[in-house]
Each structure stands twice: as C-alpha cells, then as structure tokens.
Write an enzyme that holds these catalytic residues in place. Structure first.
Site: not given
Ligand SMILES: CC(C)(COP(=O)(O)OP(=O)(O)OC[C@H]1O[C@@H](n2cnc3c(N)ncnc32)[C@H](O)[C@@H]1OP(=O)(O)O)[C@@H](O)C(=O)NCCC(=O)NCCS
Length: 163
Positions: A93, A95, A103, A131, A141, A143
C-alpha cells in the site's frame, strides 16, 4: 475532479514518476507489479483522478492468501473450523508523497476491504491481511481496526464481512 479506482494498466498509467518515500514500494510499482499481474501473483489497484488519468496517486496490491487459525485472536476464532483461514493479502500500500495525509491511504484501504467483501459472494474470505513494513505502518493499520497476528507482530488482519 473525481477519484477513481482501477486495475493497473501499464499502457495508461505512468509508473515511472510514482514516488512514495519508500524505494522498495516505488520499485515494485515500476518493475514488478505488471509482471505479477500477468502471472497471477498479485493484482495492483491504482487510485487516480479522472482529470489526470495517467498519474497514479496511490496503489495497493492484492493476492489470495490464507492464515493459520492460531494466528487469530481467540474471540475471532470462535465457531471457525480447524482449517487455515481463507484470506486476501494486501501485500503493498503506498500513496504518492505529494499526496500523503489527504485520506488517500484510507480510501485505498477501504477499497481493499470492499473488494474482499464483494469476493465473499463468490468464495470464502474471512480476513484481510497486511504486512506492515515497520511499527509506524502497523500503527496506521491498527488505527483502522486491524489486529496483530499471534506470531508476527507486523502481520495484521481485519475480519471482513458479517460473522
Ligand atoms: C502509510 C500511507 C499509505 C498512508 O497514506 P496517507 O494517504 O498518507 O494516509 P491518510 O491521509 O489516509 O491517513 C489516514 C490516517 O492514518 C494516519 N497515518 C497516516 N500515515 C501514518 C503512518 N505512517 N503511521 C501511523 N498513522 C498514519 C493519519 O494520521 C490518518 O489518521 P487521522 O485521520 O486520524 O488523522 C502513506 O503515508 C505512504 O504511502 N507512506 C509510504 C509507504 C508506506 O509506509 N506504506 C505502508 C506499507 S506497509
């Protein structure tokens, strides 16, 4: 501007300019994600703005997986058979570093959860696994309700769908 999720397409999406601050995650998108997709190893989903559809704002990659039953917390194991637990793994993952903190990571995570829930209509899926690359990522995660597995603190799971 409309944010859209779509599957990575090397002919349409610019992978070379993506930078998230973690070289391994940039490198995966540039050099391995396409091959993994063709080989059935992982499917990469990208978040784009339809006003600039070549630009990748963030991505996550998903694969079928399983988790040993003993990795789940006791209350999450209730009523489950003594088999490996069917899962989807979000292997990566990321960004874009110019877009972090808006967000988009949360949106990608939500997209992965929605996909896992929709897959349950065709095959069993009990948890989404991630992972985390370090403690900070694990905290990210947690959170969102992810729980640590019993034997690997940086592997976390989220029960998906109704129980
Ligand atoms: C981690 C990452 C995916 C988060 O994406 P993002 O778009 O910046 O995060 P969001 O804006 O959606 O943040 C959602 C929530 O998570 C928190 N958060 C963001 N990054 C975090 C981090 N690294 N650790 C802990 N919490 C974090 C935010 O504070 C926010 O909480 P809030 O709504 O209560 O303020 C992104 O920062 C990134 O790509 N980092 C580099 C690569 C990486 O570390 N990937 C994780 C792979 S294991």
């Amino acid at each position: 501007m409309a944010l859209i999720f779509t599957v990575l397409d090397g002919r349409r999406h610019n992978r070379e300019d993506f930078t998230c601050g973690v070289a391994e995650l940039d490198d995966y998108l540039r050099r391995r994600a396409g091959q993994h997709q063709r080989d059935g190893i992982a499917t990469t989903h990208v978040l784009i703005d339809d006003a600039e559809p070549v630009r990748i704002l963030g991505y996550c990659s998903l694969s079928a997986a399983q988790l040993h039953l003993h990795e789940l917390r006791e209350d999450d194991r209730k009523r489950l058979p003594a088999y490996p637990v069917p899962a989807i793994r979000m292997g990566r993952l990321a960004v874009s570093n110019t877009k972090q903190g808006r967000g988009y990571g949360q949106l990608l995570l939500g997209h992965a959860v929605n996909l896992a829930v929709s897959v349950r209509q065709t095959m069993g899926v009990r948890v989404l696994i991630v992972d985390a690359k370090d403690e900070r990522a694990a905290a990210f995660y947690e959170g969102f309700g992810f729980r640590r597995t019993a034997s690997a603190a940086l592997t976390l799971y989220l029960p998906v769908g109704s129980s």
